[in-house]
Design a protein around this motif. Structure first.
Motif, mmCIF file in Angstrom:
data_model
loop_
_atom_site.group_PDB
_atom_site.id
_atom_site.type_symbol
_atom_site.label_atom_id
_atom_site.label_comp_id
_atom_site.label_asym_id
_atom_site.label_seq_id
_atom_site.Cartn_x
_atom_site.Cartn_y
_atom_site.Cartn_z
ATOM 1 N N TYR A 237 -72.408 -21.952 -39.341
ATOM 2 C CA TYR A 237 -72.111 -20.714 -38.637
ATOM 3 C C TYR A 237 -71.675 -19.629 -39.594
ATOM 4 O O TYR A 237 -70.858 -19.837 -40.457
ATOM 5 C CB TYR A 237 -71.063 -20.980 -37.574
ATOM 6 N N ASN A 238 -72.245 -18.448 -39.398
ATOM 7 C CA ASN A 238 -72.058 -17.349 -40.324
ATOM 8 C C ASN A 238 -71.245 -16.192 -39.766
ATOM 9 O O ASN A 238 -70.823 -15.328 -40.524
ATOM 10 C CB ASN A 238 -73.426 -16.809 -40.755
ATOM 11 N N ASN A 239 -71.068 -16.129 -38.455
ATOM 12 C CA ASN A 239 -70.350 -15.000 -37.869
ATOM 13 C C ASN A 239 -69.843 -15.375 -36.484
ATOM 14 O O ASN A 239 -70.531 -16.066 -35.732
ATOM 15 C CB ASN A 239 -71.267 -13.780 -37.764
ATOM 16 N N ALA A 240 -68.631 -14.934 -36.161
ATOM 17 C CA ALA A 240 -68.078 -15.162 -34.829
ATOM 18 C C ALA A 240 -67.198 -13.986 -34.434
ATOM 19 O O ALA A 240 -66.331 -13.583 -35.193
ATOM 20 C CB ALA A 240 -67.263 -16.460 -34.801
ATOM 21 N N VAL A 241 -67.445 -13.433 -33.258
ATOM 22 C CA VAL A 241 -66.665 -12.306 -32.749
ATOM 23 C C VAL A 241 -66.223 -12.639 -31.332
ATOM 24 O O VAL A 241 -67.042 -13.004 -30.483
ATOM 25 C CB VAL A 241 -67.485 -11.005 -32.758
ATOM 26 N N PHE A 242 -64.931 -12.531 -31.083
ATOM 27 C CA PHE A 242 -64.360 -12.908 -29.799
ATOM 28 C C PHE A 242 -64.109 -11.703 -28.893
ATOM 29 O O PHE A 242 -63.765 -10.612 -29.354
ATOM 30 C CB PHE A 242 -63.023 -13.624 -29.999
ATOM 31 N N ASN A 243 -64.277 -11.951 -27.587
ATOM 32 C CA ASN A 243 -63.752 -11.103 -26.511
ATOM 33 C C ASN A 243 -64.263 -9.671 -26.529
ATOM 34 O O ASN A 243 -63.576 -8.739 -26.123
ATOM 35 C CB ASN A 243 -62.220 -11.122 -26.525
ATOM 36 N N GLU A 244 -65.508 -9.496 -26.984
ATOM 37 C CA GLU A 244 -66.174 -8.217 -26.825
ATOM 38 C C GLU A 244 -67.020 -8.247 -25.552
ATOM 39 O O GLU A 244 -67.376 -9.307 -25.051
ATOM 40 C CB GLU A 244 -67.068 -7.915 -28.028
ATOM 41 N N ASP A 245 -67.322 -7.066 -25.020
ATOM 42 C CA ASP A 245 -68.217 -6.993 -23.869
ATOM 43 C C ASP A 245 -69.630 -7.357 -24.319
ATOM 44 O O ASP A 245 -70.186 -6.719 -25.223
ATOM 45 C CB ASP A 245 -68.206 -5.591 -23.263
ATOM 46 N N LEU A 246 -70.201 -8.350 -23.689
ATOM 47 C CA LEU A 246 -71.534 -8.823 -24.060
ATOM 48 C C LEU A 246 -72.491 -8.699 -22.886
ATOM 49 O O LEU A 246 -72.087 -8.828 -21.727
ATOM 50 C CB LEU A 246 -71.485 -10.287 -24.506
ATOM 51 N N THR A 247 -73.741 -8.456 -23.196
ATOM 52 C CA THR A 247 -74.792 -8.513 -22.187
ATOM 53 C C THR A 247 -75.654 -9.741 -22.456
ATOM 54 O O THR A 247 -75.690 -10.262 -23.575
ATOM 55 C CB THR A 247 -75.668 -7.249 -22.222
ATOM 56 N N PHE A 248 -76.358 -10.203 -21.425
ATOM 57 C CA PHE A 248 -77.139 -11.429 -21.519
ATOM 58 C C PHE A 248 -78.566 -11.179 -21.028
ATOM 59 O O PHE A 248 -79.008 -11.756 -20.035
ATOM 60 C CB PHE A 248 -76.465 -12.543 -20.722
ATOM 61 N N PRO A 249 -79.312 -10.330 -21.738
ATOM 62 C CA PRO A 249 -80.675 -9.998 -21.281
ATOM 63 C C PRO A 249 -81.633 -11.173 -21.446
ATOM 64 O O PRO A 249 -81.673 -11.817 -22.489
ATOM 65 C CB PRO A 249 -81.060 -8.831 -22.191
#
Length: 262
Positions: A237-249
């Motif tokens: 794993y190279n990147n992880a960002v928590f608790n941002e608003d995400l969309t799931f297109p």
């Protein structure tokens, strides 16, 4: 790359994470364990439960290597998780999204652009491909380094093996074992075997890091065996960002053909 291979990559890539955009991060020194005294199994389970941290969403990037007896493949993936609700995995080649998979507690969907195919179904196919029974929450737990099953719902025996606390349970021709670090109480390995079906599943967490006070595995090795077939998947794993608003297109391209996966 065949559709079932991409589907396996999807399941196993939806695993864990690294390197958040904030600067606060540190390595967890938990590669080796020195358990020397047996304590109550309930105490080990309680201590492992205490390592869990809540989050709402998680955005991950991963490098994945897949190998079986017939082929090998390297891909990258972007993984979006809305905890307990939905997981979206985008498989990329040279930065271009070529396939997507989306899972919820009720269903699994997948499409790939190269051959214009798509799949919609439940967890039966995925369980068969990886040689262990899966559902949404087990897949989610696999990704973030937690026990596949609720440890409070089974009666585990505890011993010391390879310097780790080993929690084991056997039920209905299925044997399960977890190997837990004696200092951090993080899970380092999970094993499931069904000897009567000649199949086994081993999930190893080779390294962990702390991001935003959440400890996550950053290097995962999966080995699935069924009869004379073996699948190995390595995830970094190279990147992880928590608790941002995400969309799931997720939209299946026009003209795609629905398929079944054997």
């Amino acid at each position: 790359m065949k559709t079932h291979l991409k589907l396996l990559c999807f399941i196993c890539s939806v695993c864990a994470m690294t390197l958040v955009s904030c600067t606060a991060k540190k390595a967890v020194v938990a590669a080796t364990s020195n358990a020397s005294e047996t304590i109550a199994a309930s105490k080990v389970i309680e201590s492992n439960n205490a390592t869990k941290k809540e989050f709402k969403t998680l955005l991950l990037k991963a490098d994945i290597s897949y190998q079986d007896s017939n082929r090998a493949q390297d891909v990258t993936a972007e993984i979006k998780i809305k905890k307990d609700e939905i997981i979206l995995v985008s498989i990329r080649f040279f930065g271009i999204t070529m396939a997507k998979a989306i899972i919820t507690p009720k269903e699994v969907k997948y499409y790939e652009k190269i051959n214009g195919k798509f799949f919609e179904g439940d967890y039966t196919t995925l369980s068969r491909l990886l040689g262990t029974d899966l559902d949404f929450f087990k897949v989610q737990n696999l990704m973030i380094g937690q026990a596949l099953d609720n440890l409070n719902k089974e009666k585990y025996t505890l011993s010391i093996a390879d310097g780790f606390y080993k929690l084991a349970v056997s039920k209905e021709n299925t044997e399960k074992a977890l190997f837990i670090d004696s200092s951090s109480f993080l899970i380092k390995r999970q094993e499931i075997s069904q000897p009567d079906k000649n199949r086994s599943f081993q999930l190893s967490y080779l390294n962990h890091k702390t991001f935003n006070e959440v400890i996550l595995p950053v290097e995962i090795m999966i080995e699935a065996k069924q009869e004379d077939k073996k699948t190995t998947i390595s995830i970094v794993y190279n990147n992880a960002v928590f608790n941002e608003d995400l969309t799931f297109p997720y939209n299946v391209p026009d003209g795609s053909e629905r398929i079944n996966i054997d």
